[in-house]
Design a protein around this motif. Structure first.
Motif, PDB file in Angstrom:
ATOM      1  N   ASN A  24       0.804  -1.218   0.000  1.00 37.94           N
ATOM      2  CA  ASN A  24       0.000   0.000   0.000  1.00 37.94           C
ATOM      3  C   ASN A  24       0.835   1.266   0.000  1.00 37.94           C
ATOM      4  N   ASN A  25       2.149   1.143  -0.120  1.00 38.12           N
ATOM      5  CA  ASN A  25       3.027   2.303  -0.258  1.00 38.12           C
ATOM      6  C   ASN A  25       3.699   2.284  -1.624  1.00 38.12           C
ATOM      7  N   ASN A  26       2.977   1.897  -2.615  1.00 39.27           N
ATOM      8  CA  ASN A  26       3.506   1.767  -3.963  1.00 39.27           C
ATOM      9  C   ASN A  26       3.558   3.146  -4.632  1.00 39.27           C
ATOM     10  N   PRO A  27       4.736   3.561  -5.127  1.00 41.46           N
ATOM     11  CA  PRO A  27       4.842   4.890  -5.751  1.00 41.46           C
ATOM     12  C   PRO A  27       4.161   4.972  -7.118  1.00 41.46           C
ATOM     13  N   TYR A  28       3.834   3.849  -7.720  1.00 38.93           N
ATOM     14  CA  TYR A  28       3.215   3.852  -9.049  1.00 38.93           C
ATOM     15  C   TYR A  28       1.687   3.922  -9.002  1.00 38.93           C
ATOM     16  N   ILE A  29       1.092   3.514  -7.896  1.00 38.15           N
ATOM     17  CA  ILE A  29      -0.367   3.461  -7.812  1.00 38.15           C
ATOM     18  C   ILE A  29      -0.844   4.415  -6.729  1.00 38.15           C
ATOM     19  N   PRO A  30      -1.592   5.444  -7.099  1.00 33.82           N
ATOM     20  CA  PRO A  30      -2.115   6.390  -6.097  1.00 33.82           C
ATOM     21  C   PRO A  30      -3.123   5.714  -5.172  1.00 33.82           C
ATOM     22  N   ASN A  31      -3.384   6.327  -4.048  1.00 33.05           N
ATOM     23  CA  ASN A  31      -4.369   5.801  -3.102  1.00 33.05           C
ATOM     24  C   ASN A  31      -5.760   6.300  -3.491  1.00 33.05           C
ATOM     25  N   TYR A  32      -6.538   5.413  -4.078  1.00 30.51           N
ATOM     26  CA  TYR A  32      -7.915   5.724  -4.437  1.00 30.51           C
ATOM     27  C   TYR A  32      -8.841   5.215  -3.345  1.00 30.51           C
ATOM     28  N   SER A  33      -9.928   5.920  -3.125  1.00 26.94           N
ATOM     29  CA  SER A  33     -10.926   5.469  -2.169  1.00 26.94           C
ATOM     30  C   SER A  33     -11.767   4.368  -2.825  1.00 26.94           C
ATOM     31  N   ILE A  34     -11.865   3.243  -2.144  1.00 25.56           N
ATOM     32  CA  ILE A  34     -12.618   2.094  -2.662  1.00 25.56           C
ATOM     33  C   ILE A  34     -13.744   1.783  -1.696  1.00 25.56           C
ATOM     34  N   ASN A  35     -14.944   1.599  -2.221  1.00 23.10           N
ATOM     35  CA  ASN A  35     -16.099   1.197  -1.416  1.00 23.10           C
ATOM     36  C   ASN A  35     -17.060   0.451  -2.335  1.00 23.10           C
ATOM     37  N   ALA A  36     -16.753  -0.819  -2.600  1.00 25.00           N
ATOM     38  CA  ALA A  36     -17.534  -1.617  -3.548  1.00 25.00           C
ATOM     39  C   ALA A  36     -18.304  -2.706  -2.821  1.00 25.00           C
ATOM     40  N   ASN A  59     -14.027   0.143 -12.924  1.00 23.47           N
ATOM     41  CA  ASN A  59     -14.472   1.413 -12.335  1.00 23.47           C
ATOM     42  C   ASN A  59     -14.164   1.580 -10.856  1.00 23.47           C
ATOM     43  N   TYR A  60     -13.218   0.836 -10.335  1.00 28.67           N
ATOM     44  CA  TYR A  60     -12.745   1.022  -8.960  1.00 28.67           C
ATOM     45  C   TYR A  60     -11.226   1.049  -8.979  1.00 28.67           C
ATOM     46  N   GLY A  61     -10.631   1.821  -8.084  1.00 24.02           N
ATOM     47  CA  GLY A  61      -9.178   1.874  -7.995  1.00 24.02           C
ATOM     48  C   GLY A  61      -8.558   2.511  -9.220  1.00 24.02           C
ATOM     49  N   ALA A  62      -7.300   2.156  -9.477  1.00 25.52           N
ATOM     50  CA  ALA A  62      -6.574   2.739 -10.607  1.00 25.52           C
ATOM     51  C   ALA A  62      -6.995   2.137 -11.940  1.00 25.52           C
ATOM     52  N   LYS A  63      -7.115   0.821 -11.995  1.00 26.83           N
ATOM     53  CA  LYS A  63      -7.460   0.122 -13.249  1.00 26.83           C
ATOM     54  C   LYS A  63      -8.534  -0.931 -13.031  1.00 26.83           C
ATOM     55  N   GLY A  64      -9.311  -0.802 -11.961  1.00 31.79           N
ATOM     56  CA  GLY A  64     -10.282  -1.823 -11.603  1.00 31.79           C
ATOM     57  C   GLY A  64      -9.727  -2.649 -10.456  1.00 31.79           C
ATOM     58  N   PRO A  83       1.731  -3.265 -10.607  1.00 27.89           N
ATOM     59  CA  PRO A  83       2.342  -2.599  -9.458  1.00 27.89           C
ATOM     60  C   PRO A  83       3.775  -2.104  -9.669  1.00 27.89           C
ATOM     61  N   ASN A  84       4.427  -2.534 -10.731  1.00 31.75           N
ATOM     62  CA  ASN A  84       5.817  -2.126 -10.957  1.00 31.75           C
ATOM     63  C   ASN A  84       5.997  -1.354 -12.255  1.00 31.75           C
ATOM     64  N   GLN A  85       4.931  -0.728 -12.731  1.00 31.54           N
ATOM     65  CA  GLN A  85       4.957   0.058 -13.959  1.00 31.54           C
ATOM     66  C   GLN A  85       4.237   1.379 -13.715  1.00 31.54           C
ATOM     67  N   GLU A  86       4.609   2.379 -14.514  1.00 37.73           N
ATOM     68  CA  GLU A  86       3.878   3.653 -14.466  1.00 37.73           C
ATOM     69  C   GLU A  86       2.411   3.382 -14.789  1.00 37.73           C
ATOM     70  N   LEU A  87       1.527   4.101 -14.135  1.00 40.27           N
ATOM     71  CA  LEU A  87       0.089   3.880 -14.275  1.00 40.27           C
ATOM     72  C   LEU A  87      -0.392   4.029 -15.714  1.00 40.27           C
ATOM     73  N   THR A  88       0.182   4.966 -16.454  1.00 39.05           N
ATOM     74  CA  THR A  88      -0.274   5.226 -17.823  1.00 39.05           C
ATOM     75  C   THR A  88       0.347   4.295 -18.856  1.00 39.05           C
ATOM     76  N   SER A  89       1.339   3.505 -18.459  1.00 40.32           N
ATOM     77  CA  SER A  89       2.059   2.698 -19.450  1.00 40.32           C
ATOM     78  C   SER A  89       1.416   1.348 -19.740  1.00 40.32           C
ATOM     79  N   CYS A  90       0.552   0.845 -18.868  1.00 38.16           N
ATOM     80  CA  CYS A  90      -0.023  -0.487 -19.052  1.00 38.16           C
ATOM     81  C   CYS A  90      -1.539  -0.446 -18.931  1.00 38.16           C
ATOM     82  N   THR A  91      -2.181  -1.422 -19.570  1.00 33.48           N
ATOM     83  CA  THR A  91      -3.613  -1.595 -19.371  1.00 33.48           C
ATOM     84  C   THR A  91      -3.804  -2.411 -18.095  1.00 33.48           C
TER      85      THR A  91
END
Length: 138
Positions: A24-36, A59-64, A83-91
């Motif tokens: 949960n301290n991953n620099p590539y993935i921001p902390n999104y609020s999840i409530n599913a 539709n939850y988190g960074a990429k679902g 988790p080990n790639q820039e958010l915009t670089s991968c699907t």
């Protein structure tokens, strides 16, 4: 002597409270609020009634999120972003049995543990199960 014991106990408590959770301290993935809320009576989430049948929820988190039943009334939930790639670089990661596969580097991550072969594990979310509803949140 009492001061030394107090200092030792205080130091132990202080270090036990630190958060070293790399997931949960991953620099590539921001902390999104999840409530599913996922109702297992619905066809989309029916696989969650069975162990080792992961479900992708968009539709939850960074990429679902990817949710999987791991045992009786126990579940795991991870962000589908690599988790080990820039958010915009991968699907979003794809599901391959009990693994999530990153689209960029093809690294497999175990959906029971979130661990792969790279530095950061998958970003994990909390899960509660009540009746027929799986609640994923952070």
């Amino acid at each position: 002597m009492k001061k030394i014991w107090f200092f030792i106990v205080f130091t132990a408590v202080l270090f036990s409270c630190s958060d070293n959770n790399r997931s949960n301290n991953n620099p590539y993935i921001p902390n999104y609020s999840i409530n599913a809320y996922l109702d297992t009576n619905l066809p989309s989430y029916n696989n969650l009634l069975y162990v080792s049948n992961p479900v992708y929820v968009s539709n939850y988190g960074a990429k679902g999120i990817i949710v999987m039943k791991t045992g009786p009334n126990t579940f795991t939930a991870f962000d589908a972003a690599c988790p080990n790639q820039e958010l915009t670089s991968c699907t979003a990661m794809t599901i391959d049995g009990i693994y999530a596969v990153c689209s960029c580097d093809k690294v497999k991550y175990n959906l029971f543990t979130g661990l792969g072969e790279k530095e950061y594990p998958m970003k994990q979310y909390r899960v509660e199960f009540s009746g027929t509803v799986v609640h994923v949140y952070n």
